[in-house]
Design a protein around this motif. Structure first.
Motif, mmCIF file in Angstrom:
data_model
loop_
_atom_site.group_PDB
_atom_site.id
_atom_site.type_symbol
_atom_site.label_atom_id
_atom_site.label_comp_id
_atom_site.label_asym_id
_atom_site.label_seq_id
_atom_site.Cartn_x
_atom_site.Cartn_y
_atom_site.Cartn_z
ATOM 1 N N SER A 1 9.683 -0.463 -54.588
ATOM 2 C CA SER A 1 8.816 0.402 -53.794
ATOM 3 C C SER A 1 7.439 -0.244 -53.736
ATOM 4 O O SER A 1 6.819 -0.511 -54.773
ATOM 5 C CB SER A 1 8.745 1.784 -54.448
ATOM 6 O OG SER A 1 7.789 2.554 -53.776
ATOM 7 N N GLU A 2 6.976 -0.526 -52.530
ATOM 8 C CA GLU A 2 5.693 -1.224 -52.389
ATOM 9 C C GLU A 2 4.527 -0.235 -52.481
ATOM 10 O O GLU A 2 3.512 -0.514 -53.098
ATOM 11 C CB GLU A 2 5.664 -1.973 -51.053
ATOM 12 C CG GLU A 2 4.560 -3.014 -50.933
ATOM 13 C CD GLU A 2 3.289 -2.473 -50.305
ATOM 14 O OE1 GLU A 2 3.356 -1.446 -49.602
ATOM 15 O OE2 GLU A 2 2.225 -3.077 -50.540
ATOM 16 N N ASN A 3 4.739 0.908 -51.852
ATOM 17 C CA ASN A 3 3.705 1.940 -51.862
ATOM 18 C C ASN A 3 4.375 3.313 -51.841
ATOM 19 O O ASN A 3 4.984 3.686 -50.834
ATOM 20 C CB ASN A 3 2.794 1.753 -50.635
ATOM 21 C CG ASN A 3 1.599 2.664 -50.678
ATOM 22 O OD1 ASN A 3 1.587 3.687 -51.365
ATOM 23 N ND2 ASN A 3 0.566 2.294 -49.937
ATOM 24 N N PRO A 4 4.287 4.092 -52.931
ATOM 25 C CA PRO A 4 4.981 5.398 -52.983
ATOM 26 C C PRO A 4 4.486 6.376 -51.915
ATOM 27 O O PRO A 4 5.245 7.230 -51.471
ATOM 28 C CB PRO A 4 4.655 5.914 -54.387
ATOM 29 C CG PRO A 4 4.182 4.734 -55.153
ATOM 30 C CD PRO A 4 3.566 3.802 -54.168
ATOM 31 N N ILE A 5 3.242 6.231 -51.502
ATOM 32 C CA ILE A 5 2.695 7.181 -50.509
ATOM 33 C C ILE A 5 3.243 6.860 -49.116
ATOM 34 O O ILE A 5 3.745 7.713 -48.402
ATOM 35 C CB ILE A 5 1.140 7.144 -50.515
ATOM 36 C CG1 ILE A 5 0.641 7.539 -51.907
ATOM 37 C CG2 ILE A 5 0.561 8.068 -49.433
ATOM 38 C CD1 ILE A 5 -0.760 7.087 -52.227
ATOM 39 N N ASN B 1 6.747 2.460 -48.151
ATOM 40 C CA ASN B 1 7.138 1.082 -47.821
ATOM 41 C C ASN B 1 7.907 0.437 -48.973
ATOM 42 O O ASN B 1 7.688 0.752 -50.143
ATOM 43 C CB ASN B 1 5.897 0.240 -47.513
ATOM 44 C CG ASN B 1 5.374 0.509 -46.110
ATOM 45 O OD1 ASN B 1 6.007 1.224 -45.329
ATOM 46 N ND2 ASN B 1 4.227 -0.049 -45.800
ATOM 47 N N ILE B 2 8.782 -0.479 -48.590
ATOM 48 C CA ILE B 2 9.548 -1.211 -49.601
ATOM 49 C C ILE B 2 9.186 -2.697 -49.549
ATOM 50 O O ILE B 2 8.737 -3.198 -48.524
ATOM 51 C CB ILE B 2 11.080 -1.031 -49.414
ATOM 52 C CG1 ILE B 2 11.478 -1.338 -47.961
ATOM 53 C CG2 ILE B 2 11.522 0.348 -49.836
ATOM 54 C CD1 ILE B 2 12.948 -1.564 -47.751
ATOM 55 N N LYS C 1 11.251 1.867 -44.856
ATOM 56 C CA LYS C 1 12.655 2.017 -45.250
ATOM 57 C C LYS C 1 13.573 1.949 -44.028
ATOM 58 O O LYS C 1 14.702 1.470 -44.108
ATOM 59 C CB LYS C 1 12.864 3.343 -45.979
ATOM 60 C CG LYS C 1 12.484 3.273 -47.444
ATOM 61 C CD LYS C 1 12.818 4.567 -48.149
ATOM 62 C CE LYS C 1 12.398 4.496 -49.612
ATOM 63 N NZ LYS C 1 12.615 5.774 -50.307
ATOM 64 N N SER C 2 13.045 2.438 -42.878
ATOM 65 C CA SER C 2 13.843 2.417 -41.644
ATOM 66 C C SER C 2 14.078 0.984 -41.152
ATOM 67 O O SER C 2 14.948 0.750 -40.315
ATOM 68 C CB SER C 2 13.137 3.233 -40.552
ATOM 69 O OG SER C 2 11.846 2.692 -40.317
#
Lengths: 430, 295
Positions: free
Chosen positions: A106-110, A113-114, A138-139
């Motif tokens: 997980s790059e940014n939980p808010i 982004n992965i 994720k899409s």
């Protein structure tokens, strides 16, 4: 005295001399290997996103090309996720020449982004070929995995991958509804760009990727439209007397070759993409149809019965000089030329079965790469390593699939249970 | 060539003998007497070269260490008593209890001795048994060694037989080659070098086949391309170092694919014959992945 010393010196040299031979030369013609054994190791971390796994997507991509043999990595313990501490002996014993490792985080939980970090490792040379990192939504997970496949493909084959490209095809439902659809090259993320009650045939994607030209029967006869993919706006390109069919884009996307029955039988014309500047290419009493513009922009390959039975010919648009291209087989049609102009695919009638054949335009060797019996509409992938075509699934429903140019991998593209036909392949975009 | 020889006549006729005979005999006799006398004196009063005179010590050699000192002492007591009797001194009263105790002590000592002897015997027996066991083990080991040796001998015999057969085959080939005078000069050279051209070609074909199996020419485009690699081989057929590319196809994926094919082909088939191996240990590999279109 000096002579004596010299003779003594040479005498000693002769004593210690061993016979010197020229290097033995071994000549190796051709090659019998066809696939690169590669292990796509399950990625560490959040690999399973919505039931999709990156290593499976990459493995499937590479497998389709016929150039790779993805190895089974199930049950392998201590799978690496980076290029550190690779057990080269273990992978070598599995016959892997390369492995792909990586992890999904997980790059940014808010933002949600992965981040995908991956490496391609050469097992023979015990070194990392490339390491990269992608960040996306994720899409975009499948798209990122396709990008990884593209990179692996390019590093190992020297050609660009087509795993991030799009295809278009015609879907026919109950002989009443027709739709022109665009999807990822493997059939995922399909969406219609045109729905109609009239048949649609011969869609052709422009080399710049902006437009699709196709033949529609909306005007109770075949006419040619060009549809802009960004705006959705379409323009009528050719609605001349008689039939208007078989559009083929020039390499610069400025012109098209089309077929009109303006006078008598089917003849090839060139026309500007805005509908102006129509010009008949050659004049003959024979049928000339199914044009395919060569990448040099000067030659157009086409099928004609001028020799009696249908064969593939090419014409130079500057001087109308015509030459026959296919000699093997009595019935050849539907030509498509590769992006580098070195390979030609066409349909050949092989004892009553229509199959896709490929001809090396340098050696003129021909290889049948599909089984038939009713294959149609072959078209090259933009890198020239795959062919998209239609076939009869169990001899009944028309489906689309790909075949590698070595004929080793024939795989379907799953886009639903309807009749799927008339495919075209979009260009490689950045 | 003249060989130098001694002339004995010259020695016989020399004046040496005549000079001695011409001297006075008395003087000579005196001189010799003096010399002999001086030597005699020197023998008697010669120089003592040794700086230290060794100390002598007397040693009494016993067969065994005395262990019964106490008994001897006990035995001496009655003798003393006898002497006392002669002097007519009243004999001292012998304590019966003391005697009993002494007897008991003697019995105990005897028992101890017996026990010690028994222990010694047992220990000897155990040692004998151990020695026997060790001998058995040694025998077994020896038997194993003999069996191994027999096996090795058999293998050696087989190898020798193979060598003999190979030598015979080589000699037959050589004879055949000698019988054919029309064979090319190159072939004659091979024979002189102790290498059979047929065997050389056979191994070259085997190497060619193995590498060809692993070349993926799909990665070499469609044009006619050529590559050259030089390799060095170990007797095992494995590469010595990395393949050295001396001519590129100018297609990176093709160069890499061919290099992989070479690496993947290890170990390459090589002959056991040392002379033949020497011819094949360094090779130049020419690749035509897309064949010769002009053939």
């Amino acid at each position: 005295m000096i002579h004596r010393i010299y003779s003594l010196f040479f005498g000693i040299l002769l004593l210690f001399a061993t016979p010197i031979y020229a290097l033995e030369v071994i000549e190796i013609l051709g090659g019998k290997a066809s696939e690169i054994p590669i292990a796509i190791v399950p990625f560490e971390g959040l690999e399973n996103i919505g039931g999709q796994k990156a290593h499976q997507i990459i493995s499937s991509d590479l497998n389709r090309t016929g150039l790779f043999r993805p190895l089974n990595t199930r049950g392998i313990s201590n799978s690496p996720s980076s290029d550190i501490n690779i057990n080269y002996t273990k992978w070598s014993s599995m016959d892997a020449q390369f492995i792909v490792v990586g992890k999904v985080e997980s790059e940014n939980p808010i933002s949600g982004n992965i981040k995908i970090t991956w490496s391609l490792i050469d097992i023979f040379k015990e070194k990392t070929v490339v390491s990269m990192r992608y960040i996306g939504k994720k899409s975009q997970y499948r798209a990122i995995a396709h990008k990884v496949s593209d990179n692996v493909y390019e590093h190992l084959t020297g050609s660009k991958g087509v795993f991030h490209t799009k295809i278009a095809y015609v879907k026919k439902v109950n002989n009443k509804k027709y739709s022109l659809n665009v999807a990822d090259f493997d059939g995922f993320n399909s969406r219609p760009i045109l729905n109609t009650t009239q048949p649609i045939i011969s869609p052709r994607w422009s080399p710049d990727g902006e437009k699709i030209a196709y033949v529609s029967f909306e005007k109770k006869k075949p006419v040619i439209y060009i549809q802009n993919l960004r705006t959705g706006k379409r323009t009528l390109l050719a609605n001349f007397k008689g039939n208007n069919s078989a559009p083929a884009w020039s390499p610069d996307s400025r012109k098209l070759a089309i077929v009109l029955t303006y006078n008598q039988n089917s003849q090839i014309y060139t026309i500007n993409a805005d509908g102006s500047g129509i010009k008949q290419l050659m004049r003959s009493n024979a049928i000339n149809t199914e044009p395919s513009w060569a990448p040099n922009g000067e030659d157009i390959y086409f099928s004609s019965n001028r020799g009696g039975s249908p064969q593939i010919y090419k014409v130079n648009i500057n001087d109308d000089e015509i030459s026959r291209v296919t000699y093997e087989g009595k019935y050849n049609l539907s030509p498509s030329i590769s992006y580098d102009g070195k390979l030609l695919i066409f349909l050949t009638n092989d004892q009553g079965k229509f199959k896709v054949a490929i001809q090396n335009l340098i050696s003129n060797q021909v290889l049948k790469i599909s089984e038939g019996p009713a294959d149609e509409s072959p078209i090259f992938a933009p890198n020239g390593h795959l062919v998209l075509f239609t076939y009869k699934d169990y001899g009944k429903t028309t489906k689309i699939g790909t075949v590698s140019i070595n004929g080793l991998k024939r795989l379907p593209i799953n886009v639903g249970s309807s009749i799927i036909q008339e495919p075209t392949w979009g260009p490689i975009t950045n | 060539m003249n060989i130098p020889q001694f002339n004995f006549d010259l020695i016989r006729n020399s004046n040496l003998w005549t000079i001695i005979e011409s001297d006075d005999n008395l003087q000579a006799n005196l001189f010799s007497f003096l010399i002999h006398f001086a030597l005699f004196i020197f023998m008697i009063f010669s120089i003592q070269w040794q700086t230290k005179i060794p100390n002598f010590a007397e040693v009494e050699l016993w067969d065994a260490v005395p262990t019964q000192i106490k008994n001897k002492q006990l035995q001496t007591k009655p003798l003393k008593n006898k002497k006392i009797k002669k002097i007519k001194v009243t004999p001292p009263k012998i304590d019966k209890q003391q005697l009993k105790l002494n007897e008991e002590a003697e019995i105990k000592l005897k028992k101890k001795k017996n026990k010690a002897l028994e222990r010694k015997k047992k220990l000897k027996e155990i040692k004998k048994l151990q020695a026997k066991l060790l001998k058995q083990e040694e025998i077994e080991k020896l038997q194993d060694k003999v069996l191994e040796q027999e096996k090795l001998d058999k293998i050696k015999e087989k190898l020798l037989e193979q060598e003999r057969i190979e030598k015979l085959q080589d000699s037959l080939r050589d004879e055949e080659l000698k019988k054919k005078p029309t064979i090319a000069i190159e072939a004659d050279k091979e024979v002189l070098a102790g290498v059979s051209s047929g065997e050389l070609d056979r191994f070259k074909a085997l190497i060619q086949q193995k590498i060809q199996q692993n070349v993926n020419n799909q990665l070499c485009g469609l044009d006619r391309v050529e590559l050259e690699f030089e390799i060095s081989l170990m007797p095992t057929g494995d590469l010595l170092g990395e393949p050295k590319m001396t001519q590129s196809s100018k297609i990176a994926s093709c160069d890499a694919a061919v290099e992989r094919a070479i690496l993947q082909s290890q170990p390459l088939p090589l002959p056991k014959d040392k002379k033949l191996f020497k011819r094949l240990k360094d090779l130049k590999l020419k690749f035509h992945p897309n064949g010769h279109y002009d053939l």
